[in-house]
Each structure stands twice: as C-alpha cells, then as structure tokens.
Design an enzyme around this catalytic site. Structure first.
Site, PDB file in Angstrom:
ATOM      1  CG  HIS A  18       3.095   0.754  -5.663  1.00  0.00           C
ATOM      2  ND1 HIS A  18       2.689  -0.190  -6.559  1.00  0.00           N
ATOM      3  CD2 HIS A  18       2.399   1.885  -5.977  1.00  0.00           C
ATOM      4  CE1 HIS A  18       1.792   0.319  -7.381  1.00  0.00           C
ATOM      5  NE2 HIS A  18       1.592   1.587  -7.049  1.00  0.00           N
TER       6      HIS A  18
ATOM      7  CD  GLU B 256       4.204  -3.113  -7.375  1.00  0.00           C
ATOM      8  OE1 GLU B 256       3.238  -3.078  -6.591  1.00  0.00           O
ATOM      9  OE2 GLU B 256       4.613  -2.135  -7.999  1.00  0.00           O
TER      10      GLU B 256
ATOM     11  NE  ARG C 192      -1.006   0.355 -12.427  1.00  0.00           N
ATOM     12  CZ  ARG C 192      -1.169   1.381 -11.609  1.00  0.00           C
ATOM     13  NH1 ARG C 192      -0.111   2.020 -11.133  1.00  0.00           N
ATOM     14  NH2 ARG C 192      -2.377   1.788 -11.271  1.00  0.00           N
TER      15      ARG C 192
END
Length: 321
Positions: A286, A268, A239
């Site tokens: 990602h 993000e 994360r």
C-alpha cells in the site's frame, strides 16, 4: 470549551501543528490499527476524529464519541471505511483528501506496470539470492509497452494521470467506467471509451482506478480474468476488494493471464497466500501515496478540513452522503 481532536495514528508534525492551533490533540501511539473496542474508547468526548483507512468509523463510533463530534477527516481519497449516511444522520461532516495523491499513485501504478511486464522483481530476487547467471538473448525476456493497449477502469484524476504517463511509453489508451470522460479528456489522451468486457478483451495491461462500492467489489472475479487476454497483466492500486484475490491466484496458476502487480489487498495486511510465491506477481504494501511530500499534504489537508469544520467554515473536501 476546548475541542478534543482524536488522531488514530501518527501524522506529520505539519498537520499536528494545524490541529494544535484549534484544540487539544489526542494522538494514538499504537503502531497498529486500533481494534473496534479500542477505537470507540479512544474517541470518547472528541469533537473531531482524524482517521485512516483501517479505521472502521460507523454510527457506533460516532455515538461513542458523543454529541460533541462534528467532523471525521479521513486521511485518504477513498472513504469506504466510513459509514457516511450514518454519520450524516448524526450531523457529523465527513471529509477526505482527493487530488494531493494523484501523481504519487499514478507513478506507482506505472512502476508496477514496468515491474510486471519487464520482470524486474524476478531479476532483483535472482541477484539477491546470489544465484549464478549469464547474459544471453533469451534471458528473463519481458514484454515492451510500445504499441500495447492500456485499459484503465475508472478514468478519474488518477486514471488520467496514469494514462498521461503511459502515453510517454507509446501505449494506446482505452477506458471504461460508469460514464464517459469529457470530450477534451478523451481527445487529449487519445482515449477510447468501451464497455468493461470489451476493455478486458482488448487490453494488454488492465489498471484499476475505480472506487470501492458494492458494484465494484470483486469486479475482477473469475469470469473477468477468463475474459482478459492470456498475455495481459492486471494492476491494482485502488482498493483491494475490487479484485477477488483467490480467483486471481487461480487464474495465474492456470496461465489465464501473464502477471499481476498489486499495491492493495482484499484483507490488508493479509495477502492471499499463493500470490507471494509467484514469480509473475509484484507486491507492494500500500505504497501508492507513500512519498514524504504526498503523505504530508494528505495529513495537512485532513487537518485543515477539521479546522474549517470546528471553526464554522466549510471544509475544503467534504464527502456528500
């Protein structure tokens, strides 16, 4: 009465078919995450919500859905985007998708390790820029992995999968976490348990595989980066907020560590603006679970969780508050 299932973004047809067999599917066609207001409006009257990591699902969203809401299925392993206690108070089940993305994420982590240590991004950019080059023995020298130490922060399923891959490259494994792994796991991987600070001081590559919690937010901060070896690299596929990106940029500029490979980011889709310009940083958007097989399996598992919850069964992967 027919159940309404609100799906916040595109999911594969295989998962849509599972959902269509149990209710009316309301699928968002937006090519971006819904805003908080849009999300609350979109889920009104839903019996189930199939959400993604960018969707912040809290008590307000559950209230907007109304009393029919029974389950929120997160298409991800992590669920820091969901207020699990608030939903539990309202009798709403929360599920996630562990297990199915272990190998894909581990593959990407190993890919980032290789890309950073062997300077693959620099070489690829050199060729794409059509810059003239000539082979010589000092050209774009990287670092080998043999006999180097991989420090894994969080030796869960993905951490163990990364360790197994790293063993094939001749790396030694050390790890830290809230608790020790089973003796069999340590023995199989030859993994040595140590404190977080000890790991930072000894590892040539630090790979993050811990969940995002209040304790792990900014776990990698300025102090942690100063503790790492100057020749070490940092890899993050877990994360984004586990790493303080501004502190990482500072450390890279100061030469405190050798490089970084990041697949996830603190805010993000935004990225700390100093990172993309650095040659010793590899960035991917990602992509940890981004294989056809894995993303399909994630969506199908989420759909099966919804099906179980709406038909009176026990979801396969329920998140306990």
């Amino acid at each position: 009465m027919t159940s309404t299932i609100a799906v916040t973004r595109w999911i594969p047809d295989e998962a849509l078919k599972v959902l269509a067999d149990i209710g009316e599917v309301k699928l968002s066609r937006a090519e971006r995450p819904l805003t908080p207001d849009e999300l609350r409006e979109f889920v009104q009257g839903a019996s189930a919500i199939v959400g993604m990591l960018p969707d912040r699902i809290d008590g307000g969203v559950a209230d907007a859905a109304g009393p029919a809401l029974k389950v929120v299925a997160n298409v991800a392993v992590g669920y820091d985007n969901i207020d699990v206690p608030a939903l539990a108070e309202r009798g709403v089940t929360v599920t996630n998708t562990p297990g199915v993305l272990t190998d894909a994420t581990a593959d990407l982590a190993l890919g980032l390790i290789l890309a950073v240590t062997r300077r693959l991004g620099e070489g690829e950019r050199l060729l794409r820029s059509r810059t003239r080059w000539s082979f010589h023995l000092g050209f774009l020298l990287g670092a080998g992995l043999q006999d180097k130490t991989l420090g894994i922060v969080g030796l869960g399923q993905i951490g163990q999968a990364v360790a197994r891959r790293a063993l094939g490259f001749g790396m030694r494994i050390v790890y830290s976490g809230r608790s020790r792994a089973a003796e069999e796991v340590e023995r199989t991987l030859g993994a040595k348990y140590m404190s977080f600070d000890e790991l930072l001081k000894s590892a040539d590559v630090v790979s993050l595989h811990c969940p995002l919690t209040p304790e792990t937010r900014h776990l990698i901060d300025a102090d942690a980066l100063k503790t790492m070896k100057p020749g070490a690299c940092l890899i993050n596929t877990t994360r984004g907020p586990v790493v303080h990106e501004a502190a990482l940029a500072d450390a890279l500029e100061a030469g405190e560590i050798a490089g970084a490979g990041l697949d996830v980011f603190e805010a993000e889709p935004e990225v700390e603006p100093r990172l993309p310009d650095r040659e010793n940083v590899v960035l991917t958007p990602h992509l940890g679970s981004a294989t056809v097989e894995t993303r399909t399996a994630m969506a199908v598992l989420a759909a099966e969780n919804v099906a179980s919850a709406l038909t009176g069964g026990n979801p396969l992967t329920e998140v306990r508050p």
